[in-house]
Design an enzyme around this catalytic site. Structure first.
Site, PDB file in Angstrom:
ATOM      1  N   THR A  27       3.166   3.432  -6.817  1.00 40.96           N
ATOM      2  CA  THR A  27       3.173   3.896  -5.448  1.00 40.96           C
ATOM      3  C   THR A  27       2.525   5.276  -5.434  1.00 40.96           C
ATOM      4  O   THR A  27       2.005   5.727  -6.459  1.00 40.96           O
ATOM      5  CB  THR A  27       4.607   3.920  -4.868  1.00 40.96           C
ATOM      6  OG1 THR A  27       4.550   4.251  -3.476  1.00 40.96           O
ATOM      7  CG2 THR A  27       5.483   4.921  -5.601  1.00 40.96           C
ATOM      8  N   VAL A  46       0.863  -1.175   0.000  1.00 42.16           N
ATOM      9  CA  VAL A  46       0.000   0.000   0.000  1.00 42.16           C
ATOM     10  C   VAL A  46       0.904   1.230   0.000  1.00 42.16           C
ATOM     11  O   VAL A  46       1.817   1.338   0.820  1.00 42.16           O
ATOM     12  CB  VAL A  46      -0.921   0.032   1.236  1.00 42.16           C
ATOM     13  CG1 VAL A  46      -1.802   1.274   1.209  1.00 42.16           C
ATOM     14  CG2 VAL A  46      -1.768  -1.232   1.311  1.00 42.16           C
ATOM     15  N   CYS A  47       0.669   2.136  -0.951  1.00 40.19           N
ATOM     16  CA  CYS A  47       1.374   3.412  -0.989  1.00 40.19           C
ATOM     17  C   CYS A  47       2.894   3.179  -1.034  1.00 40.19           C
ATOM     18  O   CYS A  47       3.383   2.407  -1.829  1.00 40.19           O
ATOM     19  CB  CYS A  47       0.938   4.249   0.210  1.00 40.19           C
ATOM     20  SG  CYS A  47       1.318   6.007   0.123  1.00 40.19           S
ATOM     21  N   SER A  48       3.657   3.851  -0.154  1.00 42.28           N
ATOM     22  CA  SER A  48       5.121   3.759  -0.169  1.00 42.28           C
ATOM     23  C   SER A  48       5.633   2.414   0.315  1.00 42.28           C
ATOM     24  O   SER A  48       6.855   2.183   0.328  1.00 42.28           O
ATOM     25  CB  SER A  48       5.737   4.887   0.654  1.00 42.28           C
ATOM     26  OG  SER A  48       5.214   4.899   1.962  1.00 42.28           O
TER      27      SER A  48
END
Length: 321
Positions: free
Chosen positions: A128, A108-110
Site C-alpha cells: 500500500t 489502489v493505495c490505501s
C-alpha cells in the site's frame, strides 16, 4: 456500446476517496484495447453521488446491483475514507460477495486496508502507500506487507502502492489481458513509463528517517553528515560529533534508526545524489564525487541497494532540468 465479450471492471469507492486513485486506472481500462476490450463501472454501497478528496464528486451505481453478476476485475480505490470503510460491516459484506464473483481482485493505495479488512489479503503478499504500510501490518498480521514494490501480484489478487502506482498496476493488467503491445500503446498515450524503475522507497527516505527519530536526537548529526557529504565519514567521526564512544553511539543509533550508522550515511549520500541527478545536468561521475562515493560504480551499487534502480535510470526518469 461495449462488446458482449468486454471484460467487466468494477471500481469500488466510498466517501473521501482520492480522485486520482480512481481516475488513473479508470482512464487506462476505459481506452485500452479500444471500446470493446473493457466495460467499466464505478460502484459504492448505496450508489449516487460520492464525495472525493477534491471539489469533484463522482456518480456511482449501488453495489447491490452487481452481487449476482460475474466480474472480471474488481478494484478498490484508496483514500482517507478507507479507514472508515474498513470498519463498515455492511460495506465489507457487499465487498466480500463482489470479490467472490471476480476473477481478479485489486486495490489502489490505501484500498489495500479495505481488502485486508474483508479478509481478501489473508496469507498474501501486499503493498500500500508507504505511509500506510505500518498500519496495514499492525492491524492485519495475516497480511505479508511489502514496503517497496510499486505493485504486487499474488495469484489473482493485486495491490498497488501510492496513488499513481494504480496506473502502473493497470498497465500490467492490460499486458496480462491483451498483450504487451496493447499496454505499450496505452502507456505511450498516457506519456508514462510502461515499467517504472525502482520502488516507492525512492520517495520516502528522508521522511522515513524523520519518522523513526521522532525526538530528533540525531537531527544535528544528520545535518552534519549532509554538510560533509564529500568526505569519508566513519563511525568514529559520527560518535565524536555526538560526544559518545563509538561502541555506545553505534548501539544507540542502530536502536533508534533501525539501521547501522554506515547504512544511514550511504542512504544520505544516495539522497543527495538523487537531488543532484534530478535538478542539475552535471555528469554521473561528478555527482558520485560530490556525494562522497569516490567513483560511479560505488554509487551505482548504493543506488541499487537503496532505491532499486541505477543512477542513470533515475536521472532519465526524474530529471527536472
Amino acid at each position: 456500446m461495449p462488446s458482449i465479450h468486454a471484460k467487466t471492471v468494477l471500481f469500488v469507492v466510498y466517501p473521501n476517496v482520492v480522485l486520482l486513485d480512481l481516475s488513473g486506472p479508470l482512464q487506462v481500462f476505459t481506452h485500452a484495447g479500444g471500446s470493446e476490450a473493457y466495460e467499466t463501472h464505478v460502484v459504492s454501497l448505496e450508489g449516487g453521488q460520492i464525495e472525493t478528496n477534491t471539489v469533484l464528486p463522482i456518480e456511482t451505481e449501488p453495489m447491490q446491483n452487481w452481487l449476482g453478476t460475474p466480474i472480471h476485475t474488481l478494484i478498490v480505490v484508496g483514500g482517507d475514507g478507507a479507514f472508515d470503510a474498513s470498519k463498515d460491516g455492511i460495506f465489507l459484506d457487499h465487498l466480500t460477495r463482489l470479490a467472490s464473483r471476480a476473477q481478479r481482485v485489486c486495490s489502489v493505495c490505501s484500498g489495500a486496508i479495505v481488502l485486508a479488512a474483508a479478509g481478501v489479503l489473508d496469507g498474501r503478499r501486499a503493498v500500500t502507500h508507504w505511509e500506510d504500510c505500518d498500519y496495514l501490518a499492525a492491524h492485519f498480521p495475516k497480511v505479508q506487507v511489502e514496503v517497496d514494490p510499486i505493485f504486487v501480484k499474488d495469484g489473482t489478487v493485486w495491490t498497488s502502492a501510492g496513488i499513481t502506482a494504480g496506473i502502473d498496476m493497470a498497465l500490467a493488467m492490460i499486458e496480462e489481458d491483451l498483450g504487451k503491445n496493447a499496454a505499450i500503446v496505452m502507456a505511450r498515450s498516457l506519456v508514462t513509463p510502461m515499467v517504472r524503475s525502482g520502488g516507492q522507497s525512492q520517495f520516502s527516505a528522508e521522511l522515513d528517517r524523520q519518522a523513526k527519530d521522532t525526538e530528533g536526537r540525531f537531527d544535528a548529526l544528520h545535518a552534519w553528515v549532509r554538510g560533509h557529504i564529500q568526505q569519508q565519514i566513519t563511525v568514529e567521526d559520527m560518535a565524536k560529533e555526538c560526544g559518545m564512544s563509538p561502541r555506545n553511539f553505534s548501539r544507540r543509533y542502530t536502536q533508534t534508526m533501525g539501521v547501522p550508522p554506515a547504512k544511514a550515511v550511504e542512504a544520505i549520500r544516495v539522497n543527495a545524489a538523487r537531488d543532484l541527478l534530478a535538478t542539475t545536468s552535471i555528469s554521473i561521475q561528478t555527482v558520485a564525487s560530490d556525494c562522497g562515493f569516490q567513483d560511479g560504480e560505488r554509487m551505482r551499487r548504493a543506488f541499487m541497494r537503496v532505491v532499486k534502480t541505477t543512477p542513470s535510470q533515475y536521472h532519465s526518469q526524474f530529471q527536472m532540468v
